[in-house]
Design a protein around this motif. Structure first.
Motif, short mmCIF file in Angstrom:
data_model
loop_
_atom_site.label_atom_id
_atom_site.label_comp_id
_atom_site.label_asym_id
_atom_site.label_seq_id
_atom_site.Cartn_x
_atom_site.Cartn_y
_atom_site.Cartn_z
N ILE A 132 0.85 -1.20 0.00
CA ILE A 132 0.00 0.00 0.00
C ILE A 132 0.88 1.26 0.00
O ILE A 132 0.62 2.22 -0.72
CB ILE A 132 -0.95 0.02 1.23
N GLN A 133 1.96 1.23 0.79
CA GLN A 133 2.85 2.40 0.82
C GLN A 133 3.44 2.65 -0.56
O GLN A 133 3.56 3.78 -1.02
CB GLN A 133 4.01 2.21 1.83
N GLN A 134 3.83 1.54 -1.25
CA GLN A 134 4.42 1.71 -2.58
C GLN A 134 3.38 2.25 -3.57
O GLN A 134 3.69 3.08 -4.42
CB GLN A 134 5.00 0.38 -3.08
N LEU A 135 2.15 1.77 -3.45
CA LEU A 135 1.09 2.27 -4.33
C LEU A 135 0.84 3.76 -4.06
O LEU A 135 0.65 4.54 -4.99
CB LEU A 135 -0.20 1.47 -4.14
N LYS A 136 0.86 4.14 -2.80
CA LYS A 136 0.65 5.55 -2.46
C LYS A 136 1.78 6.39 -3.06
O LYS A 136 1.54 7.46 -3.60
CB LYS A 136 0.65 5.75 -0.95
N ILE B 194 -4.88 6.28 -1.88
CA ILE B 194 -5.43 5.26 -0.98
C ILE B 194 -5.47 5.86 0.42
O ILE B 194 -4.43 6.28 0.95
CB ILE B 194 -4.59 3.97 -1.00
N VAL B 195 -6.65 5.92 0.96
CA VAL B 195 -6.81 6.54 2.27
C VAL B 195 -6.90 5.43 3.32
O VAL B 195 -7.58 4.42 3.10
CB VAL B 195 -8.10 7.40 2.29
N SER B 196 -6.18 5.62 4.42
CA SER B 196 -6.26 4.64 5.51
C SER B 196 -7.33 5.10 6.49
O SER B 196 -7.13 6.11 7.18
CB SER B 196 -4.93 4.54 6.23
N THR B 197 -8.46 4.44 6.52
CA THR B 197 -9.54 4.81 7.44
C THR B 197 -9.50 3.83 8.62
O THR B 197 -8.83 2.79 8.55
CB THR B 197 -10.92 4.69 6.74
N PRO B 198 -10.24 4.14 9.68
CA PRO B 198 -10.26 3.19 10.81
C PRO B 198 -10.77 1.82 10.39
O PRO B 198 -10.47 0.83 11.04
CB PRO B 198 -11.22 3.86 11.80
N ARG B 199 -11.55 1.76 9.32
CA ARG B 199 -12.08 0.46 8.87
C ARG B 199 -11.19 -0.19 7.82
O ARG B 199 -11.50 -1.28 7.35
CB ARG B 199 -13.49 0.64 8.32
#
Ligand code: BTN
Length: 350
Positions: A77-81, A87-92
């Motif tokens: 995910i970090q690489q995609l960002k 890509i948003v990291s939400t609590p869910r």
């Protein structure tokens, strides 16, 4: 809040129910449905899962779906960002915010006015009209019906690629305008490398290449069209075609795309923004400074090459770029020739 691999979670008041995984009720706790997935395909799979889901998906569920750890999910995910995916990291869990539709994006923070179209005959033609009206601009089209390449060749331009033309108005003599091609080639190669981490290089006179083992493949091409009054530049149109996320089936065997190389699509908006900023910085430099930078990224210099021109073919070693932009060729007879145009074929590496 960023979902991190350590297992810590966001604030409990925001923690909602677990998200049903996509793909018609696949059960993430059953054995992973993709086993031994190649690392390269993981990002593509993550994007596909996030794209298919309207709801956030937790790192844990993504991991179970892909048969990888949460840490591996987080790293991907970090690489995609980094590659520009919103890509948003939400609590869910993770949520993919935007799709790859260039014309929906806001280009307001760029140093140039942007015109974006679903389809044009060629961005070059539209850019020329703007040039005649005296505007500096960037013209982008999702597809081109009559895309053109160098030497009157066709340039196939299906959806997914990056097809664009800059109208540049800069006071310069016509003899210096060659440096615009060099600046655009460097900017394209550098932007591709910054956004995708693919090492990209330049080839004389106007190509951007990548290395695949001993092979070199074309990733992008530059086309320069000039309008001049006497020997002063009135405006230049710099066309840039990058095989970004377009299918490669229509391409020549010697060509490739970013999606093919990475295994997942590039965010073209990030690529455009990066390229524009690099190009506008390069345009502040002198032709000699730009040529110096071009040489550093060149795969042509020091190589045995064949130059194909309408008047015939020449072979030799490409030894330098002269201050007037010409390729300097040393022939087998040890003659030095300056080449201003033509196709250049690199001898195959042994
Ligand atoms: C080449 O390698 O021959 C140069 C190709 C340039 C293609 C680009 S795509 C955007 C712009 N519009 C065109 O019709 N051509 C250039």
């Amino acid at each position: 809040m960023e979902e991190c691999p350590s297992g810590r979670r966001g604030p409990t008041r925001n923690r909602l129910r677990e998200v049903t995984p996509p793909f018609g009720g696949s059960n993430p706790s059953s054995s992973a449905f993709i086993v031994n997935m190649k690392k390269k395909n993981r990002k593509l799979a993550i994007l596909q899962i996030l794209e298919a889901s309207k709801e956030p998906i937790s790192g844990e569920n993504l991991g179970k779906l892909l048969g990888i750890s949460r840490t591996a999910v987080w790293k991907n995910i970090q690489q995609l960002k980094k590659a520009g995916y919103n890509i948003v990291s939400t609590p869910r869990g993770y949520l993919l915010m935007s799709s790859d539709e260039l014309c929906k994006e806001s280009f307001e923070d760029l140093p140039v006015k942007v015109f974006c179209f679903d389809s044009l005959d060629s961005t070059m033609s539209f850019a020329r009209k703007l040039g005649e009206e005296g505007e500096e601009a960037l013209v982008i089209a999702e597809t081109q019906t009559q895309g053109r390449g160098r030497l009157s060749r066709d340039w196939k331009s299906p959806k997914g690629g990056l097809w664009m033309s800059f109208v540049i108005k800069k006071r310069m003599s016509l003899k210096d305008a060659f440096f615009l091609t060099y600046a655009a080639s460097i900017a394209t190669a550098e932007a591709v490398t910054q956004v995708t981490e693919i090492p990209a290089f330049v080839k004389w006179p106007n190509d951007v290449l990548v290395k695949e083992g001993k092979k070199e493949k074309k990733l992008a091409g530059i086309l320069l069209e000039l309008s001049a009054e006497v020997d002063e530049l009135k405006y230049a149109v710099i066309g840039i075609g990058i095989n970004a996320n377009n299918p490669i089936s229509h391409l020549e065997p010697g060509a490739t795309s970013i999606k093919e190389l990475k295994g997942f699509p590039v965010n073209r908006y990030t690529l455009v923004k990066t390229l524009v900023n690099i190009l506008f910085d390069l345009l502040k430099l002198s032709p000699v400074e730009v040529v110096k930078l071009w040489k550093k990224k060149s795969l042509t210099l020091g190589r045995s090459v064949k130059i194909i021109q309408p008047q015939g073919e020449l072979i030799g070693i490409a030894i330098d770029i002269a201050d007037d932009g010409a390729l300097v060729l040393q022939t087998p007879e040890m003659e030095i020739k300056k080449i201003y145009s033509g196709d250049c074929i690199h001898a195959t590496l042994i």
